[in-house]
Design an enzyme around this catalytic site. Structure first.
Site: not given
Ligand SMILES: NC(=O)c1ccc[n+]([C@@H]2O[C@H](COP(=O)([O-])OP(=O)(O)OC[C@H]3O[C@@H](n4cnc5c(N)ncnc54)[C@H](O)[C@@H]3O)[C@@H](O)[C@H]2O)c1
Length: 258
Positions: A39, A61-62, A140, A153, A157
């Site tokens: 992360d 950092d991804v 997503s 977004y 996706k």
């Molecule tokens: N939560 C939802 O409802 C939902 C729905 C559809 C898709 N998604 C997808 O699921 C995935 C996770 O979402 P989430 O809701 O758990 O997110 P979240 O915001 O709770 O967690 C995201 C994590 O990614 C880390 N991060 C951010 N930028 C980064 C970087 N540059 N390098 C490394 N780490 C980084 C953050 O520090 C955080 O810990 C995402 O791809 C999101 O688009 C989520």
């Protein structure tokens, strides 16, 4: 739950400091994997690693391809191989398409699509020579349909979806499988922050969801565990919705009571 489906496997989960990524890292470790939780917030994954045996933390950092390459190379050096790569980072910047700035577009693409490309490429490079591995991209529902305020977004996706299919087709006889999970609205810090800005806030948004509730991060982790395991040996190039029927809905029909 006693589960040894990933016993001895080596896995990387990106964005493991929160929400879906953290749930996947926990579930994989509980199923016997050694998990590298990566992360950008190193302290978040260090906390996770402190709480769960089998999880080690890495700051990464991804959006930087050399950072992901180094993460994968270091994992292989330390653990001998990589069996499972979960490319989980993605982020929206809400706003109307006509108002989106170049910088916002670049940022969403970098976090959501380029990060996935870097992760898939780095994993393929170490998995293909071993003719074994499972790559899981977190996509997503926004990648399949238009959603007001989520155009950048959704476009990113949609790219993740095609990248998943193209990688699977290109490597269909390689022993490496590449799949995506398409979550519905999942209760994570990320979505709660986004929904808080909507009219009526989080509670009103939750009421609009077809299943009547948010999904839980653990419900996505369960699907990821399946795709990571040998039980999914003939599942390749799939875009798996885990969304309480959200993507199956014909929008013109009202939600039934109950
Ligand atoms: N939560 C939802 O409802 C939902 C729905 C559809 C898709 N998604 C997808 O699921 C995935 C996770 O979402 P989430 O809701 O758990 O997110 P979240 O915001 O709770 O967690 C995201 C994590 O990614 C880390 N991060 C951010 N930028 C980064 C970087 N540059 N390098 C490394 N780490 C980084 C953050 O520090 C955080 O810990 C995402 O791809 C999101 O688009 C989520």
């Amino acid at each position: 739950m006693n589960d040894d489906r990933l016993e001895g496997r080596i896995a990387i989960v990106t964005g493991a400091g929160s929400g879906i990524g953290a749930a996947i890292a926990r579930r994989f470790a509980a199923a016997g994997a050694q998990v590298v939780a990566a992360d950008i917030r190193a302290e978040a994954v260090e906390t996770l690693a402190g709480e769960h045996r089998g999880v080690t933390a890495r700051g990464c950092d991804v959006t930087v391809s050399t950072g992901i390459d180094a993460l994968v190379d270091e994992t292989v050096r330390r653990c001998g191989r990589l069996d499972v790569m979960v490319n989980n980072v993605g982020q929206s910047i809400a706003g109307w398409l006509k108002d989106a700035t170049d910088a916002e577009w670049e940022r969403v693409l970098a976090l959501t699509l380029s990060s996935t490309f870097f992760g898939v490429r780095a994993a393929l490079r170490v998995m293909l020579p071993r003719r074994s591995g499972s790559i899981i991209n977190i996509s997503s529902g926004a990648g399949f349909c238009g959603a007001p305020g989520l155009a950048t977004y959704g476009a990113a996706k949609a790219g993740v979806n095609n990248l998943t299919q193209s990688a699977a087709v290109e490597n269909a006889r390689s022993g490496v499988r590449i799949n995506a999970i398409s979550p519905g609205a999942i209760r994570t810090p990320g979505i709660l922050q986004w929904a808080a800005e909507l009219p009526g806030g989080v509670a009103a948004y939750e009421q609009t969801l077809l299943p009547g509730r948010f999904g839980r991060p653990e419900e996505i982790a369960a699907a990821a565990l399946f795709l990571a395991s040998d039980e999914a040996s003939f599942v390749n190039g799939a875009l798996l919705p885990v969304d309480g029927a959200a993507s199956a809905r014909m929008a013109a029909i009202d939600v039934p009571p109950g």
